[in-house]
Structure formats: structure tokens, C-alpha cells
Design an enzyme around this catalytic site. Structure first.
Site, PDB file in Angstrom:
ATOM      1  N   LYS A 125      13.478  27.463  15.149  1.00 24.78           N
ATOM      2  CA  LYS A 125      12.657  26.688  15.195  1.00 24.78           C
ATOM      3  C   LYS A 125      11.650  27.068  16.846  1.00 24.78           C
ATOM      4  O   LYS A 125      12.248  26.747  17.575  1.00 24.78           O
ATOM      5  CB  LYS A 125      12.789  25.615  14.206  1.00 24.78           C
ATOM      6  CG  LYS A 125      10.992  25.440  13.607  1.00 24.78           C
ATOM      7  CD  LYS A 125      10.991  25.698  11.929  1.00 24.78           C
ATOM      8  CE  LYS A 125      10.187  25.560  11.384  1.00 24.78           C
ATOM      9  NZ  LYS A 125      10.355  25.793   9.173  1.00 24.78           N
ATOM     10  N   ASP A 165       5.125  29.321  10.035  1.00 25.52           N
ATOM     11  CA  ASP A 165       5.548  27.945   9.664  1.00 25.52           C
ATOM     12  C   ASP A 165       4.529  27.519   8.832  1.00 25.52           C
ATOM     13  O   ASP A 165       3.171  27.782   8.600  1.00 25.52           O
ATOM     14  CB  ASP A 165       6.739  27.011   9.876  1.00 25.52           C
ATOM     15  CG  ASP A 165       7.367  26.060   9.587  1.00 25.52           C
ATOM     16  OD1 ASP A 165       8.213  26.118   8.961  1.00 25.52           O
ATOM     17  OD2 ASP A 165       6.728  24.899  10.199  1.00 25.52           O
TER      18      ASP A 165
END
Ligand code: GLU
Length: 435
Positions: A125, A165
Site C-alpha cells: 500500500k 485508493d
């Protein structure tokens, strides 16, 4: 020479860390969720340490020229939690509240998510501490390109593949793909996913998170003997996941009784038309004030009497403070980390059927996998093929999780973790330790 100003002079305090009753640090929550599964699986202590620790963490300074000529230095992170089953995979978040612990948590959730749906990836991430709502498109482009070039050594189609995201989108991915490709001197489509369809993106990727959430909810409705047709749905968060979920659930004739965004929520017992809500938000910047609805807070939305509650915003929405007030029969987590471990126990005690994030929002990364596979083959699929393959993967994962939960007498989140951690542990052991 432009003057240098710090981009984040007053870092936004972590949203909800450390209230007196509950530890809300997302990374410690992620580790606790892992530990519970590791205990059920009776994992060796050394292996536990390997699996609960991020493999690689990169923090970078991102000097960016702002439109007023000033230079600002943003802070960015990329965390690769685990790559035992394949390259790291996961989104890039732009938000003022980003912290390293949050990105570490999100990276580990990606590891367990890709393992839950059994696609050949690890977990990663990224995040940048910034307020994209207050930046122009050229500023975002310059920041994105510099960020990508700073983390470039650890990114690549067989190393680590970013995706959208919170507050990043297909345009952000196009800039990342271009920056990587220009540096390489060759066009690399497979380096990021969630790209525009005109640039190697997959049909169906934009809707995939919401569509996956719909698929698992359909199965949960069968288990709980609830008809999705006519079921009442409340959705917290009106971004890519929440707004599209509203549309897809409404297409199945469910009744959307409440939606919200960062500025507040709206409620109508007669039902909200998601397309009207979307158009209203596009015009005004928020769903609040939409004609024919009454205003409610995000807190009130979570506590509404409804069949299905979809948290589709950020972490730590359902905590020990409000878990007892949740009245939904099914909670489908389109967001990452919306429910704390303590709240999980409360929901389970109340008989609420939880569809955990690593299952309920895995549609996004699943179609990212399809996009990457299409990019590597140079052969693209039709939208109905993408959706049919997604349905197969997600529904299988639903029953795998449901079976694991029943076998171990645990709620669905722990069931999903047992399944996922077991898969990553197996891969790690069979690979062996290098050197
Ligand atoms: N950011 C999304 C998630 O949290 C998508 C990740 C991806 O497609 O790689 O699952």
C-alpha cells in the site's frame, strides 16, 4: 529559486487513535486480527513474526512546485507487507490523515485480501499526506509523478503494482504508468492497475469494488434468508465504492434509504435515487441538502434500522462506542478497516452477519488482477467476461470464508483471516528461508 514551505506544517492528528476505551491504531488492530488467526492455526512463533511484520517500508520526500510558485515537500510512503505468494499489490491513498501506521495496516490487509480471494499476489500500500481536495490538477500531477519516481526502484509489474485508493483515480494511475514508462524507455502497462480503459485499463475495473460487495452480499442474503429485492440499505461514504454500490444495489431493487459523505448524510424512508444523489454531489460537492431527503449525521446513519449497512469510507467507523447501536442484519465492509476487533465481538453477539473488508471489498483487487493479466498477455476481455470471472472468484471466496468460520466456530472476519493466513503461511513454508 522558489521558497520552500512545509506541506504539512500541522500534521492532522490521527483521526481516532487511542481513546481511553479502545486502541484505534490501525496497525495494532491489523496485528491483533492476525494474532487471533495465528492462534487458531497454532502457527510457529517464528513464522508469526515473519507474517505480522512488513517486508519493506519506503518513506520519501516529494518536493512539488505549487501553482503559486512555492515549493512544498510532501511525505509519501510505500509499504510492501508480504510477497510470499506473488508481487506486492495495493492502492495509493492521498489524504491529510495518512500515517505510516495506517499504510502498514492497509498493506497487511492487502496481503490477507489477495490470499482470501486466492489471487497470486502479496500485499502493499502507498500513501501521501496531502489534501487533494485543495490541490489543482497540475499540482496533483506534479506530486504524483515525483512520488512515483521516488519509489520507482521498488515498483514494477513483477515487484509491486499500485492501484487507486481513497482520493486517487484512473488519471492518477495514468500519470504513474507514464512516469514509470518514460523512465524505463518502454511502455509498461502492467506496472499499475485501475488505469483508464484507453490506456490498458480493464472494462469493469471502476465498478469492481462495488460489484464484488454486491456479489458477497447476495450470498449473505441467501444464508440469512433476506430478499435483496426490497431490502433497505444504508451506505456511509459516497466515493468510488459507496456511490457505485448504491447504483448496483438499486439496480437489484434494494432500497437505498441513506447515504453520506465527509460533510454529512441524507435519509429518506421512501428511498434515494443513487443517480440523482451522484448528480447532486457532482454539482454541489456533497449529498447533503439533496431535495426530498432529511439531513442525518454519519453517526446516525450507522445506527439506522436497515437490512444492510455498507461502511464505504475510512477506518474505525464501527467501534466499541457505537457497535451496540448497529441495527443492520448484514454489515458489508466496502471500506478497509471500518470495524474494530472489539466492535466485531459486539456485532457477533448481536447476531449481525459481517462481511469483512478482506472479502467484501476484494472485487477491486480481483479485477486489478484481471487487468494486469490482460496487460501481460496483451489481449483484452469483454466486460461480461470480466464480471463473470469476478463473480466466480468472489462467490467461491465467500463460501471458503463461511466454511472456515463455521469450522473454527468464529465470526466471518476471523474465518477469513484463518483462510488467508493459512495460505500465506503454507507458501512461506514451502518456499523456505533464504539464504
Ligand atoms: N485500493 C483497493 C483496495 O484497497 C484496490 C487495490 C488494488 O486494486 O490493487 O483493495
Amino acid at each position: 529559486m522558489a521558497t520552500v514551505a512545509k506541506a504539512n506544517p500541522q500534521p492532522v492528528p490521527p483521526r481516532t487513535f487511542g481513546t481511553s476505551r479502545e486502541d484505534l491504531n490501525p496497525y495494532r488492530i491489523a496485528q491483533l486480527q492476525f494474532d487471533i488467526a495465528a492462534e487458531h492455526l497454532k502457527l510457529d512463533p517464528g513464522l508469526r513474526q515473519v507474517l505480522r511484520t512488513p517486508k519493506r517500508i519506503m518513506e520519501v520526500a516529494i518536493p512539488t512546485k505549487m501553482d503559486n510558485g512555492q515549493l512544498k515537500v510532501f511525505t509519501g510512503f510505500r509499504v510492501q507487507h508480504n510477497i510470499a505468494r506473488g508481487p506486492a499489490k495495493g492502492g495509493m491513498r492521498y489524504h491529510p490523515g495518512v500515517t505510516l501506521d495506517e499504510v502498514k495496516a492497509l498493506a497487511s490487509w492487502m496481503t490477507w485480501k489477495t490470499a482470501t480471494v486466492n489471487i497470486p499476489y502479496g500485499g502493499g500500500k502507498g500513501g501521501v499526506i496531502c489534501d487533494p481536495k485543495r490541490m489543482s490538477k497540475p499540482e496533483l500531477e506534479r506530486m504524483t509523478r515525483r512520488f512515483l519516481s521516488e519509489i520507482l526502484p521498488i515498483i514494477g509489474p513483477d515487484k509491486d503494482i499500485p492501484a487507486p485508493d481513497v482520493y486517487t483515480d484512473a488519471q492518477t494511475m495514468a500519470w504513474m504508468m507514464d512516469t514509470y514508462s518514460m523512465t524505463l524507455g518502454a511502455t509498461s502497462l502492467g506496472v499499475v492497475t485501475g488505469k483508464p480503459v484507453s490506456l490498458g485499463g480493464s472494462l469493469g475495473r471502476n465498478e469492481a469494488t462495488a460489484r464484488g460487495c454486491l456479489f458477497v452480499t447476495e450470498e449473505a442474503c441467501k444464508v440469512k434468508k433476506i430478499s435483496l429485492r426490497g431490502a433497505t440499505v444504508a451506505i456511509q461514504g459516497f466515493g468510488n465504492a459507496g456511490a457505485i454500490a448504491a447504483r448496483l444495489f438499486a439496480e437489484k431493487k434494494a432500497k437505498i434509504i441513506a447515504v453520506s459523505d465527509s460533510r454529512g448524510g441524507v435519509h429518506s424512508s421512501r428511498g434515494i435515487d443513487p443517480m440523482k444523489a451522484l448528480r447532486y454531489k457532482e454539482r454541489t460537492g456533497t449529498v447533503v441538502g439533496m431535495p426530498g431527503t432529511s439531513r442525518i449525521s454519519n453517526e446516525e446513519l450507522l445506527a439506522l434500522k436497515c437490512d444492510i449497512l455498507i461502511p464505504a469510507a475510512l477506518e474505525n467507523c464501527i467501534t466499541l462506542e457505537n457497535a451496540d447501536q448497529i441495527k443492520a442484519k448484514i454489515v458489508a465492509e466496502a471500506a478497509n478497516g471500518p470495524t474494530t476487533p472489539h466492535a466485531d465481538e459486539v456485532l457477533a453477539r448481536k447476531g449481525i452477519f459481517l462481511l469483512p473488508d478482506i472479502l467484501a471489498n476484494a472485487g477491486g483487487v480481483t479485477v486489478s488482477y484481471f487487468e494486469w493479466a490482460q496487460n501481460l498477455q496483451g489481449y483484452f476481455w469483454e466486460e461480461h467476461e470480466v464480471n463473470a470471472k469476478l463473480e466466480k472468484v468472489i462467490k467461491k471466496a465467500f463460501y471458503d470464508v463461511y466454511e472456515a468460520a463455521r469450522k473454527y466456530h468464529v465470526h466471518n472476519r476471523t474465518g477469513a483471516y484463518i483462510l488467508a493466513v493459512g495460505r500465506v503461511a503454507d507458501a512461506t513454508m514451502v518456499r523456505g528461508l533464504f539464504p
